[in-house]
Write an enzyme that holds these catalytic residues in place. Structure first.
Site, PDB file in Angstrom:
ATOM      1  N   CYS A 187       4.005  65.667  33.111  1.00 48.45           N
ATOM      2  CA  CYS A 187       4.557  64.461  32.474  1.00 48.45           C
ATOM      3  C   CYS A 187       5.913  64.049  33.018  1.00 48.45           C
ATOM      4  CB  CYS A 187       4.638  64.654  30.964  1.00 48.45           C
ATOM      5  SG  CYS A 187       6.002  65.713  30.409  1.00 48.45           S
ATOM      6  N   CYS A 233      10.157  72.807  33.307  1.00 49.22           N
ATOM      7  CA  CYS A 233       9.268  73.476  32.357  1.00 49.22           C
ATOM      8  C   CYS A 233       8.400  74.531  33.024  1.00 49.22           C
ATOM      9  CB  CYS A 233       8.378  72.459  31.637  1.00 49.22           C
ATOM     10  SG  CYS A 233       7.058  71.768  32.654  1.00 49.22           S
ATOM     11  N   CYS A 285      11.156  59.602  27.951  1.00 45.76           N
ATOM     12  CA  CYS A 285      10.850  59.892  29.352  1.00 45.76           C
ATOM     13  C   CYS A 285      11.999  59.535  30.283  1.00 45.76           C
ATOM     14  CB  CYS A 285       9.590  59.138  29.792  1.00 45.76           C
ATOM     15  SG  CYS A 285       9.855  57.359  30.053  1.00 45.76           S
ATOM     16  N   LYS A 334     -10.407  62.445  48.548  1.00 44.00           N
ATOM     17  CA  LYS A 334     -10.174  62.998  47.212  1.00 44.00           C
ATOM     18  C   LYS A 334     -10.542  61.921  46.207  1.00 44.00           C
ATOM     19  CE  LYS A 334      -6.772  65.194  44.215  1.00 44.00           C
ATOM     20  NZ  LYS A 334      -5.436  65.804  44.108  1.00 44.00           N
ATOM     21  N   GLN A 367       6.757  57.741  11.399  1.00 42.85           N
ATOM     22  CA  GLN A 367       6.780  56.285  11.314  1.00 42.85           C
ATOM     23  C   GLN A 367       6.775  55.812   9.859  1.00 42.85           C
ATOM     24  OE1 GLN A 367       3.544  56.030  14.780  1.00 42.85           O
ATOM     25  NE2 GLN A 367       4.062  53.994  14.038  1.00 42.85           N
ATOM     26  N   ARG A 411      -2.338  52.301  18.393  1.00 41.61           N
ATOM     27  CA  ARG A 411      -1.888  50.952  18.773  1.00 41.61           C
ATOM     28  C   ARG A 411      -3.037  49.949  18.857  1.00 41.61           C
ATOM     29  NH1 ARG A 411       2.424  50.205  23.731  1.00 41.61           N
ATOM     30  NH2 ARG A 411       3.430  48.315  22.960  1.00 41.61           N
ATOM     31  N   GLU A 462       1.255  44.650  19.836  1.00 38.37           N
ATOM     32  CA  GLU A 462      -0.145  45.040  19.935  1.00 38.37           C
ATOM     33  C   GLU A 462      -1.105  44.004  20.529  1.00 38.37           C
ATOM     34  OE1 GLU A 462      -0.836  48.222  16.439  1.00 38.37           O
ATOM     35  OE2 GLU A 462      -0.140  46.268  15.728  1.00 38.37           O
TER      36      GLU A 462
END
Length: 1303
Positions: free
Chosen positions: A58, A83, A126, A420, A761, A904, A1248
């Site tokens: 990530c 990590c 992020c 690939k 939330q 969402r 949304e």
């Protein structure tokens, strides 16, 4: 170089973080598995570095490392996944985290400045990883190009933004940056929101990295960490372990632990990164020799340069392939030998490195010890093996041995090609990978020697297609018979192994054929058929570009301007605090869940005795410890029907259900203990994990008719005579929310009850549920939420599953407790988007007007039926169309999976897709333009509605939007170009589609209060509200409201405003932040509170002549004027709903042979009213679209049908979109001159609607597939089960062996 007989013993491991020296010695609370990320966060106390997947998948944990190359002595700068990096392997490293680049006191690095001002941060979780990836690139390369940026971010995931603004921000630093990007840069350089750091603006300057020396460190855990600086030292240590029968592990990149997490146990860890012999590379007349310790990045760089040498030109193709192995940060640390050793240990591992090397006939040498005098400090003799082929290597016992080097020979007169094929283009393992090496006569294309045809991903034992190799030897590739013979040979010998995570065997057989076919087409070149040549090439992914069009506000007020995100600067610097960043208390306990390992069974016994014996384990919490009701869902939107226990007691209902919580002094101890809790089950049953099985079961039991919200219908239209009927069934899968911050809760005991910090939330739901579970009054619970690292609906009702467990732990122990779910636990324990099955039957006339429609909206709720959303789907199913003669049934069925929940655009994403699919099927049946069919059915004012008000009383903007779109997007010309392309190319096809969306916004709840306070001393403003900031820019919009309404002509700067954390005092009884309405309601509440203060100030203002803001507030305070106000919307506010209108035009290209695809261009036109903050709104639109695209394409949830286990439980198998999935040309237009008279300050919601519009990708793909099918005479309509992968595309193209020809 330190010799093996001169060894430091128990010397500390020393490294620097942001210029500060750190030392880890034998007495440190660090073991061999402690990773750098945890050390940075918990020991160095630098919380900017985030952790999410712990798999290297990530990028949240990315940091910059400066290390010394042991072969050259030069400094290397690289990004690494902290990590995966053991802290003990960092000896001699100079590490930089995001904190080193800039902060609010000293100013910000130019990279941070660009990301903020390009609106490249939303939830912000992020962002530090993104920043450090870009910083590492700039430090390593100095001068970058735009394509470097897209390649460099292949390991960084962002769920919020859709990547485009992040890419633009970093591309603006490239030497080939576009003029548009450069113009943006000139506009933001002096932006006060994120001022550029003037001194030391390039972060830590380095210079502290040093070479390692031989060392052996005995750890308090009983493990030993050996740092080897010579081959002799490493082999001696391994040999000693073998003699003592103790487990050992060679450590280089350690990246395999992201895939294979449970290997061991190991007593000794031998770090081989500092061995010069393993880093040595040579390019000479014989080819290339690469040290086994060379990282994949170093191999790429070496081959890129070597490919300019005669005989090594094939290196360039290898580079292209290797750049798709894992991601940059993994390749920076992972070594070529390490990758091969993964293949050695796990022969089903689809190693691209192995396939490439075996295809080109590479060899390797192995180093081992000949001496019988083993041990650190002993001189030994190193034995070097003869050159071994890759297949010989697989059969070699590698105990006590190391791969010394890999040799690549020069290849003159050979044709090399490798492939690939993956679910996602970047950072994904292969369905099938392949490498081909053929010595071809240039004149007659005869294969002059036995070729090498190598495959991966077929089976653990299948490497060479031997029969195909023999078939081609001595044959001419220009003969059709040669091609057909070799395809027949592949048909016979390719026998794929099965597995629920593997692509279907028939697809892998097809790939084995088509990949060789593509290679042959490339070799024959112009001697092949003109239309067939497109089969020779791969899908070419160009560097992305983008355009954003919106009205600009030339006034001085920040309202309606694209101002940077309120929290952007502190997010990109790591200063923003998330729940998991709250400082650890001295006596704090860490909780890890014990989960069920079966799906449906009775619990006979739970034995935690072995776990409780582990030092550091404090307690095992179960349902017996719950003071109140053992139910997470007593409180909900509507009365709950299913008890969802905090901890299961007598029965388990899904694989991964929480049984208890281990509490320990560290997270690592708790994780280890949770694994040894023994659970005995009885009456184990096969689970139901698929919606089709659940529906059949419900029908047989008669419960399907009970689990319904009802049937909704409209009257038929008298003027529509049904002449045609089409029926089908649409199936939609699930989707993991993939919020970057996993479910996290920190609880502290307090004198008045308990403090709960969590990433929810819905603060009211969490508070009420904890009160019920603890059996305490709600006012004993103090809750605070500063921000949430992404939510997307997954933290509305599901956060309580962690919050209640953590609060029980704190309540019964009296100690602070912390529970942070790892990604696998988060994915297995917490539910996701609801899967659907929707059978339908539609009747229509000759013009395509719908006269009847029967639909069953059936959703899969998981084991609990508490969060069904088929009712929400009903609210959106009409979309932009009339509803004459409709009948819609809304139902739900349970399965034995985690309870699903809102995600969402819940419900609406499937409802809109259904209607758009139907429109295209009608057009296909009648051979009409799909837009014309839609236009024939557009809703008009006064038309009946299937749900809500009897008739539609608003204005449909879609007809006008379509006409404008045709001009602005050059639609007709592009459509003609697609047709021409498809006529000229057999194996590449393109498709276009148009999807309109009407997204009704109705304020079904408005209880989101806000409080505004002005401090009299300096006039600064504080705001607190009940909304949850989770990336949607709620705080940015709220602060702008304060600016506009309080100061209007006084122009109070935004930097005078502070948004305080949400709490359950100001946010008492608040509705959840979801449904795209939280920002508007909060802004409305802030606006009304500000209006009250403005009225309070009016008498003072009238007495003063043009006062300063400070003077006004000081005088008001002296006059005892109230400078605070709180407002909560109620029914009397009569906030009216409205429609958001979206139009999506998408163009795609597919490879009919492999199923690979790309999105060529997407144009989204959205009506946002008068945008309060265009930068925020565009980011929401782009991010919503990309999340929708992921749902339809790359993201697939798979359960084991026998056990119920979630198999796609990490980044290895679950693939949200990455930056190369972004449309190559991504254009967003906010409609001009469309203020919303019913919206807050004339704006509209944006979170949304664009998600629903992403179905355009599927319809465009369907059109491209239809073009491929038409080439073989198949023109019937076909269904597509979503998500659609390359496998699905290839299979739907119906390519058969007989279609693979040369002419």
């Amino acid at each position: 170089m330190v010799k093996a007989d001169s060894v430091a013993s128990n010397s500390p491991v020393v490294f620097h973080i942001n210029g500060e020296k750190h030392s880890v010695d034998a007495g440190s609370k660090v073991d061999a598995r402690t990773v750098l990320a945890d050390y940075i966060r918990d020991v160095a106390n630098l919380k900017g570095t985030k952790v999410m997947c712990r798999e290297g998948g990530c990028g949240a944990c990315t940091v910059t490392a400066r290390v010394i190359d042991p072969a050259t002595g030069s400094e290397v700068v690289k990004s690494v996944n902290s990590c995966l990096t053991p802290v003990l392997s960092c000896d001699g490293w100079d590490i930089s985290t995001v904190e080193s680049l800039g902060n609010k006191h000293e100013g910000y690095h130019v990279i941070q400045n660009r990301l903020v001002n390009f609106h490249g941060t939303q939830c912000g979780y992020c962002s530090p990883g993104m920043i450090m990836s870009a910083y590492s690139l700039l430090e390593a390369k100095k001068e970058i190009e735009m394509e470097d940026v897209e390649k460099n971010l292949d390991g960084n995931i962002c769920r919020c933004t859709g990547y485009r603004p992040i890419l633009d921000a970093f591309k603006s630093l490239a030497k080939d940056a576009s003029s548009d990007l450069k113009q943006k840069c000139s506009d933001i350089e002096d932006c006060a929101t994120c001022p550029i750091k003037q001194a030391n603006g390039n972060g830590v300057c380095g210079g502290k990295a040093r070479a390692v020396t031989q060392n052996s460190l005995k750890l308090s855990s009983g493990e030993e960490w050996v740092t080897a600086s010579s081959l002799e030292g490493a082999l001696s240590a391994a040999a000693q372990c073998n003699n003592n029968a103790t487990g050992y592990r060679f450590v280089a990149g350690n990246t395999s632990t992201g895939i294979y997490k449970n290997e061991g146990p190991f007593q000794t860890f031998i770090d081989i990164n500092g061995i010069p012999e393993l880093k040595k590379t040579v390019v000479d007349d014989n080819g290339i020799t690469i040290g086994g310790g060379a990282t994949l990045t170093e191999v790429i760089n070496l081959l890129q340069d070597a490919s300019k040498t005669a005989g090594l030109e094939y290196g360039k193709k290898i580079v292209s392939h290797l750049e798709r192995v894992a991601n940059v940060s993994v390749r920076n640390n992972g070594t070529i030998a390490g990758n091969l050793m993964i293949k050695h240990a796990h022969q089903d591992f689809p190693s691209d490195v192995f396939v490439i090397l075996e295809a080109i006939g590479a060899t390797l040498k192995i180093a081992s010890s000949k001496s019988k005098l083993f041990g650190i400090g002993k001189k030994i003799a190193v034995e070097e093996s003869k050159p071994l082929s890759m297949t010989e290597f697989l059969a070699t016992d590698m105990k006590g041995k190391l791969i010394l080097s890999v040799h690549l020979s020069k290849l003159d007169g050979y044709h090399y090609r490798s492939f690939k094929i993956t679910r996602r283009y970047q950072n994904a393992h292969a369905y099938v990978n392949a490498g081909f090496l053929l010595k071809v006569n240039k004149t007659d294309k005869t294969i002059e020697e036995r070729p090498r045809i190598v495959y991966g991903g077929i089976s653990s034992s299948f490497i060479h297609a031997s029969e195909a190799e023999a078939c081609l030897q001595g044959k001419s590739l220009l003969e059709e018979k040669t091609l057909q013979d070799v395809l027949q040979a592949l048909e016979k010998e390719v026998k794929p192994e099965g597995g629920p995570l593997e692509a279907a065997p028939e697809y892998r057989i097809k790939l084995a054929k088509t990949l060789l076919y593509k290679t042959i087409l490339e070799i024959v070149g112009e001697k092949g058929g003109d239309k067939l040549r497109s089969g020779a090439t791969d899908i070419i992914r160009n560097t992305t570009k983008a355009q954003q069009v919106y009205d600009t506000n030339e006034s001085e007020t920040n309202l309606y301007k694209a101002v940077p995100k309120y929290e952007g600067a502190i997010q990109v610097s790591g200063e923003a605090e998330y729940t998991g960043d709250i400082p650890i208390q001295p006596n704090e306990l860490f909780g890890v869940f014990v989960q069920s390992t079966v799906a449906v069974a009775d619990i006979k016994d739970v034995d935690a005795s072995e776990a409780l014996k582990i030092p550091g384990v404090f307690r095992y919490i179960t349902a017996k410890d719950v003071p109140g009701e053992n139910n997470n869902m007593k409180f909900n939107f509507w009365p709950s029907k299913t008890i969802e226990p905090v901890f299961a007691t007598e029965k388990v209902s899904y694989h991964g259900q929480a049984l208890g919580l281990i509490l320990a002094t560290t997270k690592e101890v708790a994780e280890r203990a949770a694994k040894v809790v023994k659970v005995t089950y009885e009456n184990i049953q096969k689970p139901i994990v698929k919606i089709d099985e659940a529906i059949e079961k419900a029908k047989n039991e008669g419960t399907l008719v009970q689990n319904t919200f009802g049937t909704f219908s409209t009257k038929p239209a008298e003027d529509i005579k049904v002449a045609h009927t089409v029926s089908g069934t649409m199936r939609f899968g699930s989707q993991y929310h993939f919020y970057m911050e996993t479910q996290t809760v920190v609880c502290h005991p307090r004198e008045d009850g308990i403090d709960v910090h969590c990433c929810t939330q819905w603060i009211d739901h969490t508070q009420n549920t904890i009160a019920t579970v603890l059996n305490i009054p709600t006012n004993s619970i103090n809750m605070q939420v500063r921000r949430v690292g992404g939510g997307f609906g997954g933290k509305i009702s599901r956060n309580t599953f962690v919050a209640t467990a953590c609060s029980v732990a704190t309540w019964v122990t009296g100690r602070p407790c912390r529970v942070i779910l790892d990604l696998e636990t988060n994915m297995t324990m917490i539910g996701k988007r609801l899967p659907y099955r929707i059978p339908y039957e539609v009747g229509f006339d000759e013009n395509g007007r719908i006269g009847s429609l029967k639909v069953d909206l059936i959703c899969d709720t998981g084991y609990s039926v508490n969060d069904p959303d088929s009712f929400v789907a009903l609210m959106h199913i009409q979309n932009v169309y009339k509803s004459a003669g409709w009948e819609v049934v809304t139902s739900y069925v349970p399965t034995n999976t985690a309870a699903n929940t809102a995600c969402r655009a819940p419900g609406s994403i499937k409802a809109v897709a259904l209607l758009e699919w139907i429109m295209d099927s009608i057009a296909y049946t009648l051979k009409k333009d799909p837009i014309a069919v839609r236009q024939a059915n557009f809703i008009s004012t006064g038309d009946p509605l299937i749900f809500g008000a009897p008739t539609y009383e608003r204005v449909n903007l879609i007809p006008e939007m379509i006409e404008n779109m045709k001009t602005e997007s050059d639609y007709e010309a592009r459509l003609a170009a697609v047709e021409k392309f498809n006529q000229e190319n057999r194996w590449k096809k393109r498709g276009m589609s148009v999807v309109p969306v009407r997204y009704p916004i109705d304020y079904f709840a408005t209880n989101l209060p806000a409080s505004v306070a002005i401090y009299h001393m300096d006039g600064y403003v504080a705001v607190s509200h009940a909304g949850i900031e989770m990336g949607q820019g709620l705080n940015t919009k709220a602060s702008v409201k304060v600016l506009q309404t309080v100061a209007h002509a006084l122009q109070v700067p935004m930097d005078r405003i502070k948004i305080k954390p949400t709490n359950n005092f100001i946010g008492c009884n608040a509705f959840p932040s979801g449904g795209s309405i939280a920002s508007e309601i909060v802004c409305y509440s802030v606006m009304r509170a500000c209006e009250e203060i403005r009225e309070n100030l009016r008498p003072i203002l009238e007495k003063l002549e043009n006062p300063s803001w400070e003077k006004l507030i000081a005088d008001a305070h002296a006059a005892k004027v109230k400078l605070t106000a709180t407002y909560t919307p109620t029914a009397k506010d009569d906030i009216k709903g409205y429609d958001v209108w979206v139009l999506n035009v998408t163009e795609v290209e597919i490879d009919a042979l492999t199923g690979e695809y790309k999105i060529i261009r997407t144009d989204i036109y959205e009506d946002v009213g008068k945008s309060m903050s265009p930068g925020v709104d565009i980011g929401q639109i782009e991010g919503g679209y990309m999340m929708g695209q992921g749902f339809w394409t790359t993201e697939k949830i798979i359960h084991d049908e026998e056990t119920g286990k979630l198999l796609t439980s990490g980044t290895w198998d679950y693939k949200p979109p990455e930056c190369k999935d972004v449309p190559e040309d991504f254009r967003i237009t906010l409609l001009r001159n469309t203020p919303n008279p019913h919206g807050v300050l004339r704006s509209k919601a944006t979170g949304e609607p664009s998600v629903d519009s992403a179905f355009a990708v599927i319809l465009a793909m369907r059109n491209a597939i239809a073009a491929a099918r038409a080439d073989i005479g198949v023109t019937d309509w076909f269904d597509m089960e979503c998500p659609v992968s390359p496998e699905d595309i290839a299979q739907l193209c119906l390519t058969a062996e007989s279609h693979l020809t040369l002419q």
